[in-house]
Design a protein around this motif. Structure first.
Motif, PDB file in Angstrom:
ATOM      1  N   GLY A  93       6.233   7.596 -12.397  1.00 26.83           N
ATOM      2  CA  GLY A  93       4.898   7.691 -11.841  1.00 26.83           C
ATOM      3  C   GLY A  93       4.960   8.436 -10.526  1.00 26.83           C
ATOM      4  N   TYR A  94       3.837   9.024 -10.125  1.00 26.78           N
ATOM      5  CA  TYR A  94       3.798   9.753  -8.862  1.00 26.78           C
ATOM      6  C   TYR A  94       2.362   9.790  -8.375  1.00 26.78           C
ATOM      7  N   SER A  95       2.185  10.170  -7.127  1.00 22.67           N
ATOM      8  CA  SER A  95       0.861  10.327  -6.535  1.00 22.67           C
ATOM      9  C   SER A  95       0.840  11.632  -5.768  1.00 22.67           C
ATOM     10  N   THR A  96      -0.304  12.313  -5.778  1.00 21.60           N
ATOM     11  CA  THR A  96      -0.444  13.553  -5.019  1.00 21.60           C
ATOM     12  C   THR A  96      -1.578  13.437  -4.005  1.00 21.60           C
ATOM     13  N   ASP A  97      -1.590  14.372  -3.063  1.00 27.40           N
ATOM     14  CA  ASP A  97      -2.740  14.496  -2.179  1.00 27.40           C
ATOM     15  C   ASP A  97      -3.874  15.170  -2.952  1.00 27.40           C
ATOM     16  N   GLY A  98      -5.035  15.288  -2.311  1.00 24.00           N
ATOM     17  CA  GLY A  98      -6.183  15.850  -2.996  1.00 24.00           C
ATOM     18  C   GLY A  98      -6.001  17.286  -3.427  1.00 24.00           C
ATOM     19  N   ASP A 132       4.633   1.317  -5.745  1.00 20.82           N
ATOM     20  CA  ASP A 132       3.345   1.995  -5.886  1.00 20.82           C
ATOM     21  C   ASP A 132       2.918   2.804  -4.652  1.00 20.82           C
ATOM     22  N   PRO A 133       3.679   3.841  -4.274  1.00 19.68           N
ATOM     23  CA  PRO A 133       3.237   4.679  -3.151  1.00 19.68           C
ATOM     24  C   PRO A 133       2.078   5.578  -3.563  1.00 19.68           C
ATOM     25  N   ARG A 134       1.116   5.751  -2.659  1.00 21.71           N
ATOM     26  CA  ARG A 134      -0.038   6.616  -2.935  1.00 21.71           C
ATOM     27  C   ARG A 134      -0.386   7.397  -1.674  1.00 21.71           C
ATOM     28  N   LEU A 135      -0.540   8.704  -1.847  1.00 21.83           N
ATOM     29  CA  LEU A 135      -0.844   9.590  -0.726  1.00 21.83           C
ATOM     30  C   LEU A 135      -2.321   9.536  -0.348  1.00 21.83           C
ATOM     31  N   SER A 136      -2.595   9.690   0.923  1.00 19.62           N
ATOM     32  CA  SER A 136      -3.969   9.867   1.366  1.00 19.62           C
ATOM     33  C   SER A 136      -4.472  11.220   0.880  1.00 19.62           C
ATOM     34  N   PRO A 137      -5.789  11.374   0.729  1.00 19.25           N
ATOM     35  CA  PRO A 137      -6.313  12.642   0.193  1.00 19.25           C
ATOM     36  C   PRO A 137      -5.878  13.875   0.975  1.00 19.25           C
ATOM     37  N   ASP A 138      -5.708  13.758   2.309  1.00 16.00           N
ATOM     38  CA  ASP A 138      -5.290  14.924   3.085  1.00 16.00           C
ATOM     39  C   ASP A 138      -3.774  15.090   3.134  1.00 16.00           C
ATOM     40  N   GLY A 139      -3.032  14.184   2.518  1.00 15.31           N
ATOM     41  CA  GLY A 139      -1.590  14.294   2.461  1.00 15.31           C
ATOM     42  C   GLY A 139      -0.856  13.915   3.727  1.00 15.31           C
ATOM     43  N   SER A 140      -1.560  13.337   4.689  1.00 11.43           N
ATOM     44  CA  SER A 140      -0.919  12.995   5.961  1.00 11.43           C
ATOM     45  C   SER A 140      -0.156  11.679   5.899  1.00 11.43           C
ATOM     46  N   TYR A 141      -0.629  10.748   5.077  1.00  5.44           N
ATOM     47  CA  TYR A 141      -0.051   9.409   5.054  1.00  5.44           C
ATOM     48  C   TYR A 141       0.253   8.976   3.621  1.00  5.44           C
ATOM     49  N   VAL A 142       1.199   8.069   3.503  1.00  5.35           N
ATOM     50  CA  VAL A 142       1.465   7.431   2.224  1.00  5.35           C
ATOM     51  C   VAL A 142       1.343   5.926   2.413  1.00  5.35           C
ATOM     52  N   GLY A 143       0.560   5.281   1.554  1.00  7.04           N
ATOM     53  CA  GLY A 143       0.465   3.829   1.555  1.00  7.04           C
ATOM     54  C   GLY A 143       1.359   3.266   0.472  1.00  7.04           C
ATOM     55  N   TYR A 144       2.012   2.155   0.766  1.00  9.66           N
ATOM     56  CA  TYR A 144       2.919   1.562  -0.222  1.00  9.66           C
ATOM     57  C   TYR A 144       3.094   0.081   0.076  1.00  9.66           C
ATOM     58  N   VAL A 145       3.748  -0.604  -0.846  1.00  6.06           N
ATOM     59  CA  VAL A 145       3.984  -2.038  -0.712  1.00  6.06           C
ATOM     60  C   VAL A 145       5.481  -2.296  -0.703  1.00  6.06           C
ATOM     61  N   THR A 146       5.918  -3.146   0.206  1.00  5.49           N
ATOM     62  CA  THR A 146       7.290  -3.660   0.177  1.00  5.49           C
ATOM     63  C   THR A 146       7.273  -5.090   0.683  1.00  5.49           C
ATOM     64  N   TRP A 191      -6.654   1.669  -2.559  1.00  3.82           N
ATOM     65  CA  TRP A 191      -7.422   2.899  -2.765  1.00  3.82           C
ATOM     66  C   TRP A 191      -7.739   3.517  -1.402  1.00  3.82           C
ATOM     67  N   TRP A 192      -7.366   4.772  -1.215  1.00  4.79           N
ATOM     68  CA  TRP A 192      -7.625   5.480   0.040  1.00  4.79           C
ATOM     69  C   TRP A 192      -9.093   5.883   0.152  1.00  4.79           C
ATOM     70  N   SER A 193      -9.593   5.905   1.395  1.00  3.68           N
ATOM     71  CA  SER A 193     -10.904   6.484   1.662  1.00  3.68           C
ATOM     72  C   SER A 193     -10.810   8.001   1.533  1.00  3.68           C
ATOM     73  N   PRO A 194     -11.905   8.692   1.245  1.00  2.00           N
ATOM     74  CA  PRO A 194     -11.862  10.162   1.140  1.00  2.00           C
ATOM     75  C   PRO A 194     -11.373  10.838   2.415  1.00  2.00           C
ATOM     76  N   TRP A 265     -13.396   4.976  -4.642  1.00  2.00           N
ATOM     77  CA  TRP A 265     -13.825   5.413  -3.315  1.00  2.00           C
ATOM     78  C   TRP A 265     -13.790   6.927  -3.314  1.00  2.00           C
ATOM     79  N   ASP A 266     -14.969   7.533  -3.389  1.00  2.00           N
ATOM     80  CA  ASP A 266     -15.053   8.988  -3.433  1.00  2.00           C
ATOM     81  C   ASP A 266     -16.081   9.465  -2.422  1.00  2.00           C
ATOM     82  N   ALA A 267     -16.458  10.715  -2.517  1.00  2.64           N
ATOM     83  CA  ALA A 267     -17.377  11.302  -1.543  1.00  2.64           C
ATOM     84  C   ALA A 267     -18.741  10.639  -1.571  1.00  2.64           C
ATOM     85  N   HIS A 268     -19.049   9.894  -2.624  1.00  2.75           N
ATOM     86  CA  HIS A 268     -20.351   9.247  -2.753  1.00  2.75           C
ATOM     87  C   HIS A 268     -20.314   7.772  -2.358  1.00  2.75           C
TER      88      HIS A 268
END
Length: 689
Positions: A93-98, A132-146, A191-194, A265-268
């Motif tokens: 599994g993987y996660s990308t920025d927007g 379960d690492p997940r990137l923020s939409p702008d790619g600046s941060y990664v959220g994860y659990v440990t 879930w990251w904010s936009p 959580w999207d632009a709307h």
């Protein structure tokens, strides 16, 4: 000497290795990122990229080059893979920025980031094994659990912040609880904010969930593994939601229902979907992330249950809601407040929303066929080929990745199109199975059940009556009869051992509409068993010179195992032998969400009629029970308690315990020998020379 099918089937993890999957399309449609092993027998999954304009692909990340093994997986990651039925290793599994320029993934608990342009990979420093690492939409941060704590780390300087720590045992932040992952297809818990400045995080408290212990009797020196298992009628994990700001703010998002189905959580804006404990009410709520206050957008109710459909909620470019709901006898795509599909087209899931285009899967008149459709500007159009098959897809930036399999194709074919023009194929490296498929798809019986008949490759119609092997799943949420060759490989191998194999999807299975599915409400035994008998007799009428109804066996796994055992106990006049793998024998031992959806609470009185224990004294046919002792989904107690009941009733039976095996059987030797042992048992039971 060529390799036997059982060995090849086991070594290739049921021919899933080498098949491309996990597609992500860049917003401009120029690139497709995906997962695939290097060959059909290589269990190590790599990260790849396909260039849409040029039609070529390149390797992005290979776990072997990163010197990362699989032996040190954290328990939470092993549990996630079990819930998702993941059979491979490596980058699963993987996660990308927007913009799809950076990806993150884990290997053996380590956190890795890769620049998708340069394919440069670096390992990030973390305080423990990462889940379960997940990137923020702008790619600046990664959220994860440990360690149950939710962390956010800056990719620029690797500065790590803990946004939430567990307050006690049994508490986790950022992970989906067992029920969400196993029964609601929700594998994520944050879930990251936009804008990338806040994260919606699940807090799960399992302290009230009863504790079970999964032991390994073959290794008595090893302690039993404790597991929080919410059996029917018992407490679930308490799930709460918090909006955690990177600045340290914490806002709770209250909701009153038992289950969190999904969040978007999207632009709307921020939306969540919740479900009541009895599953008769589903609510879509719009949430103000600054205050946590919510407003009801819509509520769907049903006297039986409201079905969970993946891929929603979503929004068109102007914010119009995309939803799926049952109405007028069909499961329909809803745009705004209006159904956009006819009730005769059963929507399976929403795949993607690209601007004002909604890509979705649906079945028309034949549930064995699953096509890909698109909605745009009030119209729906067929996207996948008109040829009968099973199709899937992803879309973004005008690019479509279309995955398809038919009865004539060997394995899935992956085509890439850009603005409807073919741009090439993403290659599959899956092994060839070498079988000569002899599959006939028919509709048979009183209810025109979707049924597959598989005959031996060398059989001449009418030349001999063959012993029959029913090979169903037969229960909710899964189909066995599909217009895809990969659905019948094991069945064809059994047929080639001298059987006429019959696979039938009866009431309760998906694809034929809400009424057909809800026929099993309060009774998981009667309708499903009646339909197997109905299908068998219907097939015998269509193939009168090919089936020997005096020698009929049935085999299955999980719900199919339950159905197999049920068949020889309740209808020995029809079924003469059974192989029951990992069967649910007493629904009080199975989980809340699945079981209560169909049978309600135990005190309502519907459980005994659907359980097997009261039928133990009726058994007078050969029955082989197979169960993995490490199964944390259908625990081994199901088989062991049924065996005890059969022994108390003086009924002979066979039990095959599998040490160290879970609900899946990925171990190569185990998987191979399971097929061989089943054939041997069936031959002896039916007196086949």
């Amino acid at each position: 000497m060529s390799e036997s099918f059982p060995r090849l089937h086991a070594r290739t993890r049921r021919f899933t290795l080498g098949v491309p999957r996990g597609f992500t399309i860049s917003p401009d449609g120029s690139r497709v990122v995906f997962l695939r092993t290097r060959s059909g027998s290589d269990p190590v999954t790599c990260l790849w990229e396909f260039d849409v304009a040029g039609g070529g692909e390149r390797l992005i990340a290979d776990p072997r080059a990163l010197d990362a093994g699989e032996e040190d997986l954290p328990p939470e990651e092993r549990a996630r893979r079990e819930r998702s039925r993941e059979q491979a290793g490596g980058i699963v599994g993987y996660s990308t920025d927007g913009a799809v320029t950076t990806a993150v993934f884990t290997l053996a608990g380590g956190l890795y980031a890769v620049d998708l342009k340069t394919a440069g990979v670096r390992r990030l420093t973390t305080s423990g094994p990462v889940i379960d690492p997940r990137l923020s939409p702008d790619g600046s941060y990664v959220g994860y659990v440990t360690g149950g704590a939710f962390h956010v780390q800056s990719l620029a300087d690797e500065v790590d912040h803990v946004l939430a720590r567990p307050e006690g045992p049994g508490v986790t932040y950022g992970l989906a609880e067992f029920i969400a992952a196993e029964e609601m297809s929700r594998m994520r818990g944050h879930w990251w904010s936009p804008a990338g400045d806040a994260v919606l995080v699940e807090r799960a408290d399992e302290s009230a969930v009863q504790e079970w212990f999964v032991a390994d009797p073959a290794n008595p020196s090893r302690p039993a593994v404790p597991q929080r298992y919410p059996a029917a009628g018992t407490p679930n994990a308490k799930v709460e939601l918090f909006v955690l700001g990177l600045s340290g703010s914490r806002v709770q998002v209250p909701f009153t229902d038992e289950y969190l189905v999904n969040a978007r959580w999207d632009a709307h804006g921020l939306a969540i979907v919740t479900l009541s404990r009895d599953q008769r009410s589903m609510r879509l709520l719009r949430v103000d992330p600054a205050t946590g206050e919510s407003a009801l957008v819509r509520e769907d109710t049903d006297d039986a249950w409201v079905e969970i459909v993946t891929g929603v909620p979503g929004h068109l470019s102007d914010g119009t809601l995309v939803w799926v709901a049952d109405s007028d006898g069909g499961r329909r795509l809803v745009i705004g407040d209006e159904p956009a599909t006819p009730p005769t087209l059963q929507v399976r899931e929403v795949l993607d929303i690209d601007g004002d285009t909604v890509l979705f899967r649906a079945s028309g008149g034949d549930p064995a066929e699953i096509a890909v459709w698109a909605y745009r500007d009030g119209r729906i159009t067929l996207v996948s080929p008109p040829e009968s098959g099973v199709y899937n897809g992803r879309t973004a930036g005008g690019t479509l990745v279309l995955v398809g399999q038919t009865l004539d194709s060997e394995g899935p074919q992956v085509q890439v199109l850009h603005h409807h023009r073919p741009r090439g194929h993403i290659a599959s490296h899956a092994e060839r199975h070498g079988l000569d498929l002899r599959v006939s798809l028919i509709r048979t019986g009183e209810r025109e059940l979707s049924t597959a008949v598989i005959l031996p490759s060398g059989h001449v119609p009418g030349s001999a009556r063959l012993p029959v092997l029913m090979d169903p799943y037969g229960g909710p949420h899964a189909q066995r009869v599909l217009a895809a060759s990969g659905a019948y490989l094991t069945s064809q191998w059994f047929a080639d051992q001298g059987f006429a194999v019959v696979v039938a999807d009866g009431r309760g299975t998906p694809g034929r509409g809400p009424e057909f599915e809800r026929a099993v409400l309060h009774d998981l035994a009667g309708p499903v068993l009646d339909d197997q008998v109905d299908a068998l007799h219907g097939v015998a009428e269509r193939f009168p010179d090919d089936l020997d109804l005096s020698r009929v066996a049935i085999r299955g796994w999980s719900f199919g195992g339950y159905l197999a055992a049920l068949a020889v106990m309740r209808r020995p006049d029809v079924f003469h032998a059974a192989v029951a793998g990992a069967p649910v024998t007493d629904w009080r031992l199975y989980d809340t969400c699945y079981t209560e959806r169909y049978l309600g609470q135990p005190e309502e009185g519907h459980y005994d009629a659907s359980s097997l224990f009261a039928d133990a004294e009726k058994l007078d046919r050969p029955l082989l029970l197979i169960h993995g002792l490490a199964d944390d989904n259908v625990v081994a107690a199901h088989t062991l308690r049924l065996s005890s009941a059969l022994l108390s009733a003086g009924r002979p039976h066979n039990v095959l315990p599998l040490s160290g095996v879970t609900h899946m059987t990925p171990q190569e030797v185990v998987a191979e020998n399971l097929l061989l042992l089943q054939v041997d048992f069936l031959r002896r039971s039916l007196s086949i020379g």
